[in-house]
Write a protein that holds these residues in place. Structure first.
Motif, short mmCIF file in Angstrom:
data_model
loop_
_atom_site.label_atom_id
_atom_site.label_comp_id
_atom_site.label_asym_id
_atom_site.label_seq_id
_atom_site.Cartn_x
_atom_site.Cartn_y
_atom_site.Cartn_z
N ASN A 18 0.96 -1.34 -0.01
CA ASN A 18 -0.17 0.02 -0.02
C ASN A 18 0.73 1.27 -0.06
N ALA A 19 1.94 1.19 0.43
CA ALA A 19 2.79 2.34 0.60
C ALA A 19 3.57 2.57 -0.68
N ASP A 30 3.79 13.72 0.58
CA ASP A 30 2.30 13.68 0.75
C ASP A 30 1.59 12.61 1.14
N VAL A 31 2.37 11.53 1.49
CA VAL A 31 1.97 10.39 2.36
C VAL A 31 2.34 10.26 3.69
N THR A 32 1.42 10.20 4.49
CA THR A 32 1.60 10.09 5.99
C THR A 32 1.54 8.54 6.48
N ASP A 35 -2.06 7.53 6.76
CA ASP A 35 -2.34 7.23 5.28
C ASP A 35 -2.24 5.67 5.00
N VAL A 36 -0.89 5.24 5.05
CA VAL A 36 -0.41 4.07 4.97
C VAL A 36 -1.04 2.91 5.69
N MET A 37 -1.24 3.12 6.87
CA MET A 37 -1.69 2.11 7.73
C MET A 37 -3.32 2.09 7.53
N LYS A 38 -3.93 3.08 7.21
CA LYS A 38 -5.49 3.02 6.95
C LYS A 38 -5.68 2.35 5.69
N THR A 43 -3.98 -0.34 12.36
CA THR A 43 -4.01 0.98 13.12
C THR A 43 -2.71 1.83 13.05
N HIS A 44 -2.78 3.08 12.98
CA HIS A 44 -1.67 3.78 12.83
C HIS A 44 -0.75 3.59 14.09
N GLY A 45 -1.06 3.35 15.34
CA GLY A 45 -0.19 2.98 16.40
C GLY A 45 0.70 1.76 16.14
N GLY A 46 0.25 0.83 15.42
CA GLY A 46 0.95 -0.35 15.02
C GLY A 46 2.03 -0.22 14.14
#
Length: 201
Positions: A18-19, A30-32, A35-38, A43-46
């Motif tokens: 996905n990244a 422009d990619v956070t 964004d990648v984890m979603k 989850t973002h935290g993982g």
């Protein structure tokens, strides 16, 4: 709940895939991580359970993508890739596929060099070293393609950086003007196809 080793491997793969699509389409800046984890359904935290930093993810994406780009040239050389007929010179087949409207319009599915070379130029030496290997590998494989069919080998027998630069530059420039001047975008692609597949003088 403890995640199995197999699931960790699968999750990491999903993050990288996905990244890669998002980086190639939108660039690193422009990619956070969110964004990648979603997009990966995680989850973002993982994230930090898989990568130490966003830069480490960028490197993993580029390392894989650059290897795939070299393999794509090699596949045409070995008669396995490209969309042309078997009768066409392998170099012409690869150039026509690479320097195309399809590649221009779908950076997320295309070559890492054409999509992320500018980002690499703003990155540190560690990531740039991956591009050294990938670009040299692609240029070396292109020189091999010049040894097949009607095209001539690279003049000095080394990597064919001139052809690679023509192809990558054309895709980048055609993307830069595609929305504003579609006709110019097509002209750039057509001119580069002719130049890149022409015999060395």
């Amino acid at each position: 709940m403890r995640v199995s080793r197999e699931q960790v491997t699968a999750n990491r793969e999903q993050i990288v895939v996905n990244a890669a699509e998002q980086f190639r389409r939108r660039g690193f800046g422009d990619v956070t991580i969110a964004d990648v984890m979603k997009a990966a359904g995680l989850t973002h935290g993982g994230f930090y359970g898989y990568f130490d930093s966003k830069q480490a993810l960028e490197a993993a994406v580029c390392e894989r993508g650059l290897a795939e780009s070299v393999a794509a040239v090699d596949a045409v050389r070995d008669g396995e890739g490209g969309e042309g007929t078997a009768a066409e010179a392998p170099l012409r087949r690869f150039v026509d596929d690479y320097v195309s409207a399809r590649h221009r319009d779908a950076p997320e599915e295309g070559c890492t060099v054409a999509a992320l070379a500018c980002d690499a130029g703003r990155s540190g030496p560690e990531l740039q070293q991956l591009f050294v290997s990938g670009i040299t590998g692609m240029a070396g494989s292109l020189a091999g393609l010049r040894g097949q069919g009607s095209a001539e080998p690279a003049e000095d027998g080394g990597p064919d950086f001139a052809t690679l630069s023509t192809m990558v530059g054309a895709v980048i420039l055609s993307r830069a003007v595609a929305a504003a001047d579609p006709e110019l975008s097509e002209r750039i692609l057509a001119a580069a196809r002719e130049r890149a597949s022409a015999p060395v003088e």
